[in-house]
Design an enzyme around this catalytic site. Structure first.
Site, mmCIF file in Angstrom:
data_model
loop_
_atom_site.group_PDB
_atom_site.id
_atom_site.type_symbol
_atom_site.label_atom_id
_atom_site.label_comp_id
_atom_site.label_asym_id
_atom_site.label_seq_id
_atom_site.Cartn_x
_atom_site.Cartn_y
_atom_site.Cartn_z
ATOM 1 N N ARG A 283 0.843 -1.218 0.000
ATOM 2 C CA ARG A 283 0.000 0.000 0.000
ATOM 3 C C ARG A 283 0.864 1.249 0.000
ATOM 4 O O ARG A 283 0.572 2.216 -0.696
ATOM 5 C CB ARG A 283 -0.946 -0.012 1.194
ATOM 6 C CG ARG A 283 -2.148 -0.862 0.895
ATOM 7 C CD ARG A 283 -3.086 -1.019 2.040
ATOM 8 N NE ARG A 283 -4.087 -1.998 1.642
ATOM 9 C CZ ARG A 283 -4.855 -2.665 2.464
ATOM 10 N NH1 ARG A 283 -4.762 -2.456 3.759
ATOM 11 N NH2 ARG A 283 -5.726 -3.536 2.006
ATOM 12 N N TYR A 410 -6.561 -0.974 -6.931
ATOM 13 C CA TYR A 410 -5.894 -2.168 -6.384
ATOM 14 C C TYR A 410 -5.260 -1.881 -5.020
ATOM 15 O O TYR A 410 -5.241 -0.753 -4.563
ATOM 16 C CB TYR A 410 -4.963 -2.835 -7.384
ATOM 17 C CG TYR A 410 -3.754 -2.131 -7.965
ATOM 18 C CD1 TYR A 410 -3.132 -1.049 -7.367
ATOM 19 C CD2 TYR A 410 -3.204 -2.608 -9.151
ATOM 20 C CE1 TYR A 410 -2.010 -0.464 -7.915
ATOM 21 C CE2 TYR A 410 -2.075 -2.028 -9.715
ATOM 22 C CZ TYR A 410 -1.480 -0.959 -9.083
ATOM 23 O OH TYR A 410 -0.381 -0.390 -9.626
ATOM 24 N N GLU A 411 -4.818 -2.987 -4.405
ATOM 25 C CA GLU A 411 -4.334 -2.933 -3.002
ATOM 26 C C GLU A 411 -5.418 -2.401 -2.056
ATOM 27 O O GLU A 411 -5.132 -1.638 -1.138
ATOM 28 C CB GLU A 411 -3.074 -2.063 -2.880
ATOM 29 C CG GLU A 411 -1.859 -2.616 -3.568
ATOM 30 C CD GLU A 411 -1.488 -4.009 -3.119
ATOM 31 O OE1 GLU A 411 -1.850 -4.387 -2.002
ATOM 32 O OE2 GLU A 411 -0.867 -4.716 -3.911
ATOM 33 N N GLY A 412 -6.641 -2.798 -2.308
ATOM 34 C CA GLY A 412 -7.774 -2.314 -1.529
ATOM 35 C C GLY A 412 -8.315 -1.076 -2.214
ATOM 36 O O GLY A 412 -7.599 -0.076 -2.353
#
Ligand SMILES: Cc1cc2nc3c(=O)[nH]c(=O)nc-3n(C[C@H](O)[C@H](O)[C@H](O)COP(=O)(O)OP(=O)(O)OC[C@H]3O[C@@H](n4cnc5c(N)ncnc54)[C@H](O)[C@@H]3O)c2cc1C
Length: 542
Positions: A283, A410-412
């Site tokens: 993140r 992406y990555e949450g």
């Protein structure tokens, strides 16, 4: 056209004055003095020229294998030979053991030079961190050296057709065997799932063992190499790669695991916690992707604007940089790039110090959400500054809009991260984290505008604590949290503006942040204090 140059002086300034790595044990300014110019030289010469090649040629699937442009492969070999993959990896496994903040500098420059390359390269860094914390001594001894040397790369296999934001829906099954586990299932959207940069890719896979608990509690983490120790290929197949709006040189693979040999990392049922080590680092890495792309957006927009002549109201012609509105856009991009860089560098050093996990759990997703929203705005403004030329491929700012769009997903997704940030900040038992955040942003020179923004955040936090339905406000609350942190680092930069590589530009941007960006806090507060309810989903039935 190669139009990115690593921003060595800006990076060194932010690192020294805002990241403050001298808080780390064993830090010496000599490290930054040696690494930053060496990285800059390598990135300018070897990586920046790849961006156009990656954009035009991209990744291709041929006979079940992903093929990358030859220039990108040969540059990777030089990257590995120069020891860059092991910059921050433990010495006992072949690395140079330098502080992770220098890995952040590396990611910042790589992301500015060629984002789709950085995206794939960064996965090995997250995998090294995960193995360090979750691997057994034997696993570290076997799996770390080839990752650290760059002989192998890594992938992160979470997403499935029915499991995107909700990883509790993962179906990939891990059946115990005589000497490990056999993985079967389908993974979607796997970055760097296959390529020919390296012969082997170590997949970190989230899967569930038979009879495991439902939801995320039943997930375990597995290491699954594409090539087995005996040299044969594991039963992992790339079924297709996605055609995407950007990031053309980052192969996004649909992967089929068909009884693939794998080994457990850590304990059964503790997979999500283990994967979070990788995800938290990733993140911050995505935040750096945004910083690098804002940096190149600023470089391209500034170069164009400083040469483009059009009319003024009074005289015949003038540079468009004479116009207040163009200056506004340039300052916006520069302010976002430098401010987000400062937020992320400071957080990276805090992460290495590991002092306050509760606070880090707010800062890390806040950096990701704030910086990746910022890059989308900055990319659009870079196009705007170019006028019609910005809409044309040749000027390469529309590419930034396309490449950067995924970062908020992406990555949450930023929406899902926002819910997590709000919950952490307002939950009674984690009130300490909110308090630590309030102290962090209040510590230092504080302008009237920043003080108002902090007060808006405190009032919003108090309001959120009273609410049972926070959904409609989480995005505003996350934006406000990011804005306040952004204001803090900008106040700190303004205080040392005389040391900046371009003091006049930095000073102008600091004023812009105070008077044009921070006042948004009042609007966000107002929206949070006057929420809409979550409606009955039936009104959206299609
Ligand atoms: C180029 C690319 C690279 C990727 N790389 C990888 C990779 O390497 N490894 C990997 O495992 N995955 C990867 N992904 C997958 C990525 O992480 C997912 O796309 C992302 O997590 C979102 O999942 P989804 O696409 O299923 O969207 P969904 O989960 O269906 O979300 C759709 C929308 O609903 C919202 N939403 C969903 N749930 C909630 C909730 N609880 N609260 C509020 N809003 C909600 C989301 O915010 C979003 O706006 C990649 C994707 C792409 C496109």
């Amino acid at each position: 056209m190669i139009d990115y140059t690593a921003s060595e002086a800006d990076i060194a300034f932010v690192l020294k004055y805002i990241g403050q790595p001298d808080r780390l044990p064993d830090w010496s300014d000599d490290l930054a003095d040696a690494v930053i110019p060496a990285l800059g030289k390598f990135v300018n010469a070897e990586i920046a020229p790849l961006d156009l090649i990656g954009e035009d040629t991209g990744a291709r699937l041929q006979n079940g294998r992903v093929r990358m442009p030859p220039q990108m492969i040969s540059a990777y070999k030089r990257y590995a030979k120069a020891g860059w993959p092991g910059l921050c990896a433990p010495e006992e496994f072949g690395g140079q053991d330098l502080p992770h903040i220098l890995g952040a500098v590396q990611a910042d420059m790589l992301a500015g030079a060629c984002i789709s390359y950085e995206m794939v390269l960064s996965l090995a860094q997250g995998c090294i961190r995960t193995l360090k914390t979750s691997g057994s001594d034997d696993q570290k001894a076997r799996l770390l050296p080839p990752l650290v040397s760059g002989e192998w790369m890594a992938s992160m296999c979470l997403t499935e057709p029915d499991a995107g934001s909700d990883l509790g829906r993962i179906k990939t099954i891990a059946t115990p065997t005589a000497d490990g586990y056999a993985l079967s299932g389908t993974k979607f959207f796997i970055s760097g799932g296959d390529h020919d940069y390296t012969d082997n890719v170590l997949h970190l896979v989230l899967a569930r063992t038979p009879d495991s608990a439902p939801g995320v509690q039943g997930l375990s983490l597995f290491a699954c190499p594409a090539v087995l120790p005996n040299g044969t290929r594991n039963t992992v197949q790339t079924v297709r790669i996605e055609e995407k709006m950007g990031m053309h040189a980052s192969p996004t693979c649909q992967m089929a695991f068909d009884g693939a040999q794998a080994e457990l990392l850590g304990e059964e049922g503790k997979g999500l916690a283990a994967m979070f080590t990788m995800m938290n680092a990733e993140r911050l890495d995505v935040s750096l992707q945004a910083v690098g792309q804002m940096d190149v957006a600023f470089q391209r927009a500034r170069t164009h604007a400083a040469a483009r002549r059009q009319g003024t109201a009074t005289e015949g012609t003038a540079l468009i940089t004479e116009h207040g509105d163009v200056q506004r856009m340039l300052l916006d991009i520069y302010a976002q790039a430098m401010g987000c860089r400062a937020m992320v560098y400071r957080t990276f050093v805090d992460m290495d110090l590991g002092t306050d996990q509760g606070l880090l759990d707010i800062l890390t997703p806040t950096c990701k959400a704030f910086a990746t929203d910022a890059v989308n705005m900055a990319a659009s403004q870079a196009v705007q500054i170019h006028g019609g030329y910005g809409f044309c491929k040749e000027y390469r700012v529309e590419q930034i809009m396309r490449d950067a769009r995924i970062m908020a997903i992406y990555e949450g997704t930023n929406g899902v991260l926002a819910t997590g940030i709000a919950r952490r900040a307002i939950r009674a038992k984690e009130g300490a984290a909110a308090q630590a955040f309030a102290e962090l942003v209040s510590d230092g020179p504080t302008s009237m505008e920043l003080a108002d923004a902090i007060e808006a955040w405190s009032a919003a936090t108090r309001e959120m604590q009273t609410r049972s339905d926070i959904g409609p406000s989480v995005a505003d609350y996350t934006r406000l949290t990011g804005l306040v942190y952004f204001g803090r680092v900008w106040a700190d930069m303004e205080a040392v503006a005389a040391q900046a590589p371009e003091p006049d530009l930095l000073g102008a941007a600091a004023g812009h942040v105070r008077t044009r960006i921070l006042p948004e806090a009042a609007l966000l507060q107002q929206r949070i204090l006057n929420p809409q309810p979550t409606h009955d989903a039936a009104i959206f039935a299609a």
